[in-house]
Design a protein around this motif. Structure first.
Motif, mmCIF file in Angstrom:
data_model
loop_
_atom_site.group_PDB
_atom_site.id
_atom_site.type_symbol
_atom_site.label_atom_id
_atom_site.label_comp_id
_atom_site.label_asym_id
_atom_site.label_seq_id
_atom_site.Cartn_x
_atom_site.Cartn_y
_atom_site.Cartn_z
ATOM 1 N N UNK A 236 35.222 46.799 57.150
ATOM 2 C CA UNK A 236 34.661 47.021 55.822
ATOM 3 C C UNK A 236 34.788 45.787 54.938
ATOM 4 N N UNK A 237 35.953 45.133 55.004
ATOM 5 C CA UNK A 237 36.266 44.083 54.035
ATOM 6 C C UNK A 237 36.101 42.665 54.572
ATOM 7 N N UNK A 238 36.191 42.485 55.884
ATOM 8 C CA UNK A 238 36.229 41.128 56.431
ATOM 9 C C UNK A 238 35.085 40.811 57.378
ATOM 10 N N UNK A 239 34.172 41.761 57.581
ATOM 11 C CA UNK A 239 33.072 41.549 58.530
ATOM 12 C C UNK A 239 31.741 41.652 57.805
ATOM 13 N N UNK A 246 32.799 37.428 60.931
ATOM 14 C CA UNK A 246 33.662 37.466 59.736
ATOM 15 C C UNK A 246 32.901 36.967 58.514
ATOM 16 N N UNK A 247 33.331 37.444 57.341
ATOM 17 C CA UNK A 247 32.662 37.041 56.112
ATOM 18 C C UNK A 247 33.410 35.900 55.413
ATOM 19 N N UNK A 248 32.976 35.587 54.207
ATOM 20 C CA UNK A 248 33.570 34.462 53.470
ATOM 21 C C UNK A 248 35.038 34.708 53.181
ATOM 22 N N UNK A 249 35.383 35.945 52.828
ATOM 23 C CA UNK A 249 36.776 36.247 52.504
ATOM 24 C C UNK A 249 37.692 35.961 53.687
ATOM 25 N N UNK A 250 37.269 36.372 54.867
ATOM 26 C CA UNK A 250 38.099 36.127 56.047
ATOM 27 C C UNK A 250 38.216 34.635 56.328
ATOM 28 N N UNK A 251 37.104 33.912 56.181
ATOM 29 C CA UNK A 251 37.131 32.472 56.443
ATOM 30 C C UNK A 251 38.067 31.752 55.479
ATOM 31 N N UNK A 252 38.049 32.132 54.207
ATOM 32 C CA UNK A 252 38.952 31.497 53.239
ATOM 33 C C UNK A 252 40.405 31.777 53.608
ATOM 34 N N UNK A 586 41.815 43.264 45.997
ATOM 35 C CA UNK A 586 41.967 44.670 46.341
ATOM 36 C C UNK A 586 41.741 44.918 47.826
ATOM 37 N N UNK A 587 40.725 44.270 48.417
ATOM 38 C CA UNK A 587 40.444 44.468 49.843
ATOM 39 C C UNK A 587 41.587 43.917 50.691
ATOM 40 N N UNK A 588 42.058 42.735 50.332
ATOM 41 C CA UNK A 588 43.178 42.131 51.055
ATOM 42 C C UNK A 588 44.419 43.000 50.936
ATOM 43 N N UNK A 589 44.592 43.609 49.771
ATOM 44 C CA UNK A 589 45.750 44.469 49.527
ATOM 45 C C UNK A 589 45.729 45.682 50.439
ATOM 46 N N UNK A 590 44.581 46.323 50.581
ATOM 47 C CA UNK A 590 44.479 47.511 51.427
ATOM 48 C C UNK A 590 44.784 47.183 52.887
ATOM 49 N N UNK A 591 44.215 46.097 53.372
ATOM 50 C CA UNK A 591 44.428 45.711 54.765
ATOM 51 C C UNK A 591 45.875 45.325 55.010
#
Length: 640
Positions: A236-239, A246-252, A586-591
Motif C-alpha cells: 500500500x505504502x511503498x509500491x 517500489x515508489x519514491x518513498x521506498x527509494x528515499x 504516517x505510512x512509515x509509522x504503520x509499517x
C-alpha cells in the motif's frame, strides 16, 4: 519427575507390592503346611512305635526295644527320642545332630520351625510300661521350604522382569502422543508451527491433541495475519501500483540507509517522455500496461548485472540505485539499461534513443540524500537540455587503485590481518546497559588506512568475503577483544560467507574450540536470507548449536514474507535505518509498528538503528523496542 517416570514408578511399586504379598502368603502357607505335615508324621510314628514296643516292654527285653527304636530313628526324620522305663525309671536317649544338605546355614539359623515334640505313655491294659518322647527333626521342613522358596523367587523374578520391561515399552507406546505433544509445545513456544499432530487412539489424549492443534492453528493464523499485514502495508505504502516497483518513498528510505553505511555505487535517474506519447495515442490503460511490461523487463535484465533497486518515483521518472559495484560495472549497467529501454520503445512504436534521458551520480565521499538526488537530477536535466541519452555527473575524485591492485593489496592486508577496529555500543533503553558492541573495521593498505566503504565493494567483487570474515574473526579472537567486555561483540558477515560451505566448516571448528563463543554475535543481512535461504539456515544452525548468537541486519528493507523468522529464530533484529525517522511519516509509522510487532510476537529482540538524537529515540519508546544504535553513541576506537 516426568509423567512417564511417575507412572512407571507407580506400576513398579504396585507390582513389587503384589510380588512381596504373594511371596509372603506363599511362605506362610508353605511353612504352615510343612509344620502340620511334620506334626502328623510325628503322631503316626509315636502311635506306631508305642504299639511295637509293648511286647518288649512287657518282657523287659531292652535289646528288642532299642532295635525297634533304632530302625525308626535311623531314618533321619527325628532329632531326639527319649524312652523312660516306668518300672525302674531307667532312661534311654537317641540324638541326631541338625545337619541339612543344600540349605544355607543362615536360613537354618532363622529358626523358622520351632521344636515339634510328641509325648506318650505306653500302656498294657491298665499297666503303664514306659514314657516315650519324640522330637521331630526340622531338616525336612527347612529343605522343602528352601526348595519351594527358591523356585518361587526365580519364577517371580522372571515375571517381575517381564512385567517391568513390558510396562516400560507399553507406557512408552501409550504416552507417545504426550511426548509428541510436549515436543510440539516446545516448538510452539519457540514460535515454530509445524504440521498438526496426528490423533491418538486414546480418547482422553485425543481431546487434548484436538485442543492443542486448535490452539496452534490459531497462533499460526495470528502470526500469518501479522505477516500479511506487513505485506499489505508495504504494498500500500511503498509500491507503485501501475509498475509494481517500489515508489519514491521506498527509494528515499533506501538511499538514507545506503548513505549511512560504508558502501559504494551510483544513483541513476531516468525520464521516459515516450510514455507520455503512448498515453496520448492509446490512452492510460495502454500506458499503464506498457509501464508494467517495461518494469518487468528492467528488473529481469538489470538484476543480472548488479544488485540494484528500481523505483518509479514520478509519472514518467524512474530511479535506479546500484550498490556494491565499481565504475566498470556501472558502465555495463548503464549500457544494459539503455538497450532495454530502446527495445521497449521500439515495441511501443516510438523511435529509439529519443524522448528519454538518464542522469548518473556516483557516491563520492560523505554524502546525504539531498546531495546525491541533486547530483542525479542535475545530470538528468543536462542530458535533457543537450538532447543526450545520458549524462554522467563527473567528479574530481580519483580511484585509489585499479582492480588488480585492489586484488593484490586486499589479499596481502587481509591475510596479514592488518585490521584497525572500532566498536559501537548498542544500548538498552532507559540506560539499562549495553546489549552488544558492533565491530567496524578498516584495513591498512600500505601507507593508506582504507575504510569499509572503500574496500568492501572490491571484496565482494573479487569474492574475498569469506577470507575477510575468517581473518577478521580470528583477529578478534587473537587480540582477546571478547575478554575486554562482558557484552557480546557483533560481527557483520559478507554475502559470500553466507553460502560458502568451507567457511561454514571453518566457523564450526572455530566456535567449538572457543570458550567464549557465547560472546560472539553475527549480523546476517536480510538480503542474503532471501537470496540464499538454505545456506543461511545451515549457517544459523551452526552458530546456534555452538553457543554463539546471530541476528538479522537491515530488517524490513527487503520486500518479502517475514516467515523466515520462524525458521531461523534469530536472537535479535536490527531495523533498517530507513525507519529511523519513525512517526514523521504516517505510512512509515504503520509499517514500522507492524514490523516490530512481528518480531516481538516471536520474542525476538528489536534494535533500532540510525538514532542521532534523544528526540528521535523517544519516538520509538511506545513500540517497546529493546535497544538502539546510532551516532547518539558513536563508535569508539579499539586498541589492539
Amino acid at each position: 519427575m516426568t509423567l512417564f517416570r511417575q507412572l512407571y514408578s507407580l506400576l513398579f511399586g504396585l507390582f513389587l507390592l503384589v510380588i512381596c504379598s504373594l511371596g509372603y502368603v506363599q511362605f506362610t502357607e508353605t511353612k504352615s503346611f510343612l509344620t502340620k505335615q511334620m506334626e502328623s508324621d510325628l503322631n503316626n510314628v509315636s502311635n506306631s512305635l508305642g504299639l511295637l514296643l509293648v511286647p518288649a516292654l512287657e518282657s523287659g527285653d531292652m535289646a528288642t526295644a532299642e532295635t525297634l527304636i533304632n530302625v525308626i530313628f535311623e531314618g533321619g526324620y527325628y532329632q531326639q527320642v527319649k524312652l523312660t522305663w516306668l518300672v525302674d525309671g531307667k532312661q534311654q536317649e537317641w540324638n541326631n545332630a541338625i545337619r541339612i544338605q543344600d540349605v544355607p546355614q543362615w536360613f537354618i539359623q532363622l529358626n523358622i520351625f520351632g521344636a515339634i515334640k510328641k509325648e506318650s505313655t505306653i500302656t498294657s491294659g491298665w499297666l503303664q510300661l514306659a514314657h516315650l518322647e519324640i522330637t521331630a527333626h526340622p531338616g525336612f521342613g527347612y529343605h522343602e521350604l528352601w526348595r519351594i522358596l527358591t523356585n518361587t523367587v526365580m519364577v517371580f523374578s522372571a515375571l517381575f522382569l517381564i512385567a517391568i520391561f513390558t510396562a516400560r515399552f507399553g507406557l512408552g507406546w501409550i504416552l507417545r502422543p504426550l511426548h509428541e505433544l510436549s515436543e510440539h509445545a516446545k516448538s510452539v513456544a519457540n514460535r515454530q508451527f509445524g504440521p498438526e499432530l496426528p490423533l491418538p487412539k486414546t480418547e482422553e489424549l485425543k481431546e487434548v491433541v484436538l485442543a492443542f492443534n486448535s490452539m496452534t492453528a490459531q497462533l499460526k493464523q495470528i502470526f500469518a495475519s501479522l505477516d500479511e499485514e506487513v505485506t499489505a502495508l508495504r504494498k500500500k505504502n511503498l509500491v507503485d501500483h501501475a509498475s509494481g516497483l517500489p515508489n519514491r518513498q521506498y527509494m528515499v528510505g533506501r538511499l538514507t540507509s545506503w548513505l549511512s553505511e560504508p558502501n559504494s555505487g551510483a544513483l541513476f535517474m531516468a525520464r521516459f517522455d515516450w510514455l507520455e506519447e503512448v498515453h496520448s495515442k492509446y490512452g492510460y490503460q495502454v500506458r499503464d500496461e506498457t509501464i508494467r511490461l517495461l518494469s518487468e523487463k528492467l528488473t529481469e535484465q538489470l538484476n543480472e548485472i548488479a544488485p540494484c533497486v528500481i523505483a518509479r518515483i514520478a509519472a514518467f521518472e524512474f530511479a535506479f540505485l546500484v550498490t556494491d559495484v565499481e565504475r566498470e560495472q556501472l558502465s555495463k549497467y548503464l549500457q544494459t539499461l539503455i538497450r532495454t529501454v530502446n527495445q521497449e520503445i521500439s515495441k511501443a512504436g516510438c523511435k529509439p534513443n529519443e524522448q528519454f534521458a538518464i542522469g548518473v551520480a556516483e557516491r563520492i565521499g560523505s554524502m546525504n540524500v539531498s546531495d546525491i538526488l541533486a547530483q542525479a537530477d542535475n545530470a538528468l536535466q543536462k542530458a535533457l537540455k543537450e538532447g543526450q541519452v545520458f549524462h554522467w555527473f563527473e567528479s574530481n575524485e580519483q580511484q585509489l587503485f585499479t582492480r588488480e591492485q585492489w586484488r593484490e593489496k586486499l589479499s596481502s592486508a587481509i591475510n596479514a590481518k592488518h585490521f584497525k577496529f572500532r566498536w559501537q555500543p548498542i544500548q538498552l533503553h532507559d540506560n539499562a546497559g549495553v546489549l552488544q558492541r558492533e565491530l567496524y573495521c578498516q584495513l591498512e593498505l600500505g601507507d593508506k588506512l582504507v575504510h569499509a566503504g572503500q574496500f568492501m565493494p572490491y571484496v565482494e567483487l573479487l569474492s574475498m568475503g569469506a577470507t575477510l570474515d575468517r581473518c577478521l574473526i580470528q583477529t578478534v579472537h587473537d587480540a582477546q577483544l571478547l575478554e575486554r567486555n562482558l557484552e557480546p561483540v557483533a560481527i557483520n558477515l559478507t554475502h559470500q560467507s553466507l553460502s560458502d560451505p568451507k567457511f561454514h566448516e571453518w566457523l564450526q571448528q572455530f566456535l567449538r574450540a572457543s570458550p567464549l563463543a557465547n560472546r560472539i554475535c553475527f549480523d546476517i543481512p536480510e538480503s542474503g536470507i532471501y537470496s540464499s535461504a538454505d545456506a543461511c539456515q545451515t549457517l544459523c544452525n551452526i552458530i546456534r548449536e555452538n553457543g554463539a548468537h546471530f541476528g538479522i541486519d537491515h530488517f524490513g528493507r527487503q520486500f518479502g514474507s517475514m516467515s523466515y523468522l520462524q525458521d531461523l529464530r534469530p536472537s535479535y533484529v536490527k531495523l533498517d535505518q530507513s525507519f529511523a525517522y519513525y512517526d514523521e511519516n504516517q505510512h512509515n509509522s504503520e509499517l514500522c509498528r507492524a514490523l516490530v510487532n512481528v518480531a516481538r510476537g516471536l520474542e525476538i529482540k528489536v534494535i533500532v538503528t540510525g538514532i542521532q538524537e534523544q528526540q528521535q529515540l523517544n519516538r520509538f519508546l511506545p513500540l517497546k523496542t529493546t535497544a538502539f544504535q546510532g551516532f547518539i553513541a558513536p563508535p569508539i576506537p579499539v586498541e589492539l
